[in-house]
Design a protein around this motif. Structure first.
Motif, mmCIF file in Angstrom:
data_model
loop_
_atom_site.group_PDB
_atom_site.id
_atom_site.type_symbol
_atom_site.label_atom_id
_atom_site.label_comp_id
_atom_site.label_asym_id
_atom_site.label_seq_id
_atom_site.Cartn_x
_atom_site.Cartn_y
_atom_site.Cartn_z
ATOM 1 N N HIS A 67 0.839 -1.215 0.000
ATOM 2 C CA HIS A 67 0.000 0.000 0.000
ATOM 3 C C HIS A 67 0.865 1.253 0.000
ATOM 4 O O HIS A 67 0.885 1.999 0.977
ATOM 5 N N GLU B 5 2.115 5.058 -0.630
ATOM 6 C CA GLU B 5 1.549 6.390 -0.876
ATOM 7 C C GLU B 5 2.237 7.004 -2.091
ATOM 8 O O GLU B 5 1.646 7.791 -2.824
ATOM 9 N N ASP C 14 9.122 2.817 -3.051
ATOM 10 C CA ASP C 14 7.778 2.827 -2.473
ATOM 11 C C ASP C 14 7.866 3.508 -1.115
ATOM 12 O O ASP C 14 8.745 3.184 -0.316
ATOM 13 N N ALA D 151 5.569 4.746 2.371
ATOM 14 C CA ALA D 151 4.320 4.702 3.142
ATOM 15 C C ALA D 151 4.648 4.990 4.600
ATOM 16 O O ALA D 151 5.624 4.449 5.140
#
Ligand SMILES: [Zn+2]
Length: 236
Positions: free
Chosen positions: A138, A140, A156, A158
């Motif tokens: 997941h 952001e 990545d 988050a």
């Protein structure tokens, strides 16, 4: 004097007793001593637990240096001096068995300490893998940038943490490593660990306020400051 020596000999048998390394006569004599010795009574459960932990964690493959470390520890451990008056004592060990019992106890304690360290390392590496998986699942922010020299790097982000992965990147030249940097909005890049071009990804635990992450090629062991231009810059 003789009484004192006998007591010390008996105490020294705790390790061998827990390891079941006493012969029946010695065992019986030690158990008589144990029944009347609060020190030994207090020591037996801890040593049993240590021995059990060693057995329970035996599936963790010990690092190659374990054997030499344990042998070095055994070599450094001073043996008790021979005590002639102890020969007639009920639980005296033959002179050549005393060092063996001590060495066995040292090995158990060293292995218990090592298994505790391995357990913590295993826990940390699982935690790291779980954090990496959560960020990749997941993100952001997620971007992929081509590497100078082929392959690509993926970022990545988050929850203020980031994962950097390299795909299809050439291995660094011999004697060199990939090093990851956090590039702040102002000031010098901060080292963020070495990168393995073939691994599952490097975790950066704090990227809040950072402008970018960058990867450079550095001498083995890494550098405190980048010494070459980055092979890739990933904007956060
Ligand atoms: Zn005792």
């Amino acid at each position: 004097m003789s009484e004192q020596t006998t007591q010390e000999d008996a105490h020294a048998l705790v390790g061998a007793y827990v390891l079941d390394a006493l012969d029946p006569g010695e065992r019986e004599a030690f158990e008589r001593h144990l029944a009347a010795c609060p020190d030994c009574q207090a020591e037996v459960p801890g040593m049993r637990a240590a021995a059990a932990r060693v057995a329970a964690t035996a599936y963790v493959r010990p690092p190659a240096h374990l054997k030499s470390a344990v042998l070095a520890q055994v070599a450094r451990t001073r043996q008790l001096p021979p005590v002639v008056t102890a020969v007639s004592a009920p639980v005296a060990l033959a002179w050549w068995r005393r060092p063996l019992a001590l060495a066995a106890a040292v090995v158990v304690l060293a292995a218990a300490a090592l298994s505790a360290v391995l357990g913590v390392q295993l826990h940390e590496s699982r935690q790291r893998e779980a954090q990496i998986a959560a960020i990749i699942a997941h993100p952001e922010v997620s971007r992929e940038v081509a590497l100078r020299g082929g392959g690509s790097a993926t970022l990545d982000v988050a929850g203020g943490r980031a994962v950097v992965r390299m795909r299809g990147a050439a291995a660094p030249p011999s004697g060199r490593v990939y090093e990851l940097w956090v590039v702040p909005s102002a000031g010098s890049p901060r080292p963020a660990g070495l990168m393995d071009s073939g691994s599952g990804g490097a975790l950066v635990k704090q990227v809040t306020g950072a402008k970018a992450l960058a990867v450079t090629v550095e001498p083995a062991g890494g550098s405190e400051r980048p010494t070459l231009p980055p092979v890739v810059v990933l904007t956060v």
